[in-house]
Design a protein around this motif. Structure first.
Motif, PDB file in Angstrom:
ATOM      1  N   SER A 293      30.628  60.783  59.860  1.00 44.21           N
ATOM      2  CA  SER A 293      30.957  61.866  60.437  1.00 44.21           C
ATOM      3  C   SER A 293      29.892  61.886  61.489  1.00 44.21           C
ATOM      4  O   SER A 293      29.105  61.004  61.792  1.00 44.21           O
ATOM      5  CB  SER A 293      31.135  63.230  59.881  1.00 44.21           C
ATOM      6  OG  SER A 293      29.474  63.285  59.870  1.00 44.21           O
TER       7      SER A 293
ATOM      8  N   SER B  31      29.083  63.595  66.032  1.00 46.25           N
ATOM      9  CA  SER B  31      28.687  64.589  66.236  1.00 46.25           C
ATOM     10  C   SER B  31      30.051  65.454  67.418  1.00 46.25           C
ATOM     11  O   SER B  31      30.301  64.880  67.818  1.00 46.25           O
ATOM     12  CB  SER B  31      28.161  64.913  67.061  1.00 46.25           C
ATOM     13  OG  SER B  31      27.368  65.438  68.289  1.00 46.25           O
ATOM     14  N   SER B  32      30.600  66.169  67.032  1.00 50.26           N
ATOM     15  CA  SER B  32      31.546  66.680  67.358  1.00 50.26           C
ATOM     16  C   SER B  32      31.103  68.017  68.288  1.00 50.26           C
ATOM     17  O   SER B  32      31.677  69.337  68.018  1.00 50.26           O
ATOM     18  CB  SER B  32      32.675  67.611  66.040  1.00 50.26           C
ATOM     19  OG  SER B  32      31.873  68.251  64.975  1.00 50.26           O
TER      20      SER B  32
ATOM     21  N   GLU C  64      31.156  64.210  74.160  1.00 53.68           N
ATOM     22  CA  GLU C  64      32.761  63.950  73.800  1.00 53.68           C
ATOM     23  C   GLU C  64      33.523  63.847  74.638  1.00 53.68           C
ATOM     24  O   GLU C  64      34.624  63.679  75.193  1.00 53.68           O
ATOM     25  CB  GLU C  64      33.272  64.152  72.179  1.00 53.68           C
ATOM     26  CG  GLU C  64      32.120  64.286  71.350  1.00 53.68           C
ATOM     27  CD  GLU C  64      30.250  64.838  71.425  1.00 53.68           C
ATOM     28  OE1 GLU C  64      30.443  65.811  72.242  1.00 53.68           O
ATOM     29  OE2 GLU C  64      29.876  64.158  69.844  1.00 53.68           O
TER      30      GLU C  64
ATOM     31  N   SER D  65      34.138  61.814  68.891  1.00 50.99           N
ATOM     32  CA  SER D  65      33.071  62.086  68.678  1.00 50.99           C
ATOM     33  C   SER D  65      31.885  60.711  68.558  1.00 50.99           C
ATOM     34  O   SER D  65      32.898  60.144  68.610  1.00 50.99           O
ATOM     35  CB  SER D  65      33.454  62.639  67.659  1.00 50.99           C
ATOM     36  OG  SER D  65      33.481  62.029  66.398  1.00 50.99           O
TER      37      SER D  65
END
Length: 291
Positions: A22, A24-25, A39, A187
């Motif tokens: 995953s 970074s969002s 993003e 992301s």
């Protein structure tokens, strides 16, 4: 049939670009040269792509083409498909043959047909403004894939899930960017790698430095049992020239040479191998110290 672990490039790429860690969002900023890339600075419109059915090397398959209209060079592309949300139990039977053939190779006992994916990827330099074609889709399970290519009935019940890109930043860092087609958002992975980082240690001292636009060293400075790197954007002439420099460095004993491959030892017993990928214009080099 042999199970192939998804791998795009270098140790850093294997860990992040393909395994789908995953990113970074939360709007976290990543330094790219004198810019700060977030993003929402990335636009899917800068990466024009599409798929079609075609025959490649005698096999009918589905493949993607991507045009890089961004300001950044890429070192790899992966496009993943997932099952459509409205797929019926009857539709899922289209993968019965695949599930039966590979039942002994699934990594988890709970992997079912619901985890089937399509994965298409290429490890190749795609400069800003250039395109990459023949990103062939293979049937996978979660983040691994096999050699099987989907037929029309299988392909039509799949939809785009994730676009993953290895982006060369202005600071010579490699950034892993993910575009989620379902949520329509980008992301960025917090971890980065380096391009063109020819550090000094005992193994780089006995290895010719590659002359190319980008190379990625997979081993680190503290590693003393192996040196491994991949060079990008190399034509066959550049590969042959590199092998000339390898021979000039003394790697001529017990040599083995084929088209696109060379291996030999030097007088001290250190060994080197070079392997050229014509399709992707990459060269992989591995060096081992003497026993």
């Amino acid at each position: 049939m042999k199970k192939i672990m998804a791998l795009l490039m270098s140790v850093m790429m294997a860990a992040m670009l393909i395994t789908g860690c995953s990113g970074s969002s939360d709007g976290k900023k990543v330094s790219v040269g004198n810019q700060e890339l977030k993003e929402n600075d990335l636009s899917i419109d800068a990466f024009e792509w599409g798929t079609r059915e075609k025959v490649i090397e005698g096999t009918k398959c589905y493949s993607a083409k991507l045009t890089n209209n961004s300001d950044y060079d890429l070192l790899g592309v992966e496009i993943d498909y997932k099952l459509k949300d409205d797929v019926s139990e009857k539709d899922l039977k289209r993968f019965d043959g695949f599930m039966e053939e590979h039942k002994d190779y699934f990594t988890d006992d709970d992997e079912t047909v619901d985890h089937v994916t399509l994965i298409g990827k290429r490890q190749k330099l795609v400069k800003a403004g250039d395109s990459i074609d023949n990103i062939v889709f293979a049937i996978g399970m979660n983040t691994t894939y096999w050699y099987d290519v989907p037929d029309k009935n299988q392909y039509e019940i799949m939809e785009p899930n994730m676009l993953q890109l290895a982006i060369v930043g202005k600071d010579n860092n490699i950034y892993i960017a993910y575009y989620d087609f379902v949520n329509e958002e980008w992301s960025l992975d917090e971890r980065t790698g380096k391009v063109n980082d020819w550090f000094e240690n005992d193994l780089t001292a006995i290895t010719p430095k590659p002359e190319c636009e980008y190379f990625v060293v997979e081993s680190d400075k503290e590693t003393d049992y192996m040196l491994s790197f991949t060079a990008y954007g190399m034509d066959k002439e550049a590969f042959d020239t590199y092998n000339d420099s390898v021979r000039e460095a003394g790697y001529t004993k017990d040599s083995s040479e084929l088209s696109g491959y060379y291996s030999a030892k030097d007088k001290d017993g250190n060994s080197i191998s070079t392997d050229y990928d014509e399709m992707n214009k990459t060269m992989e080099v591995t060096v081992y110290p003497a026993d």
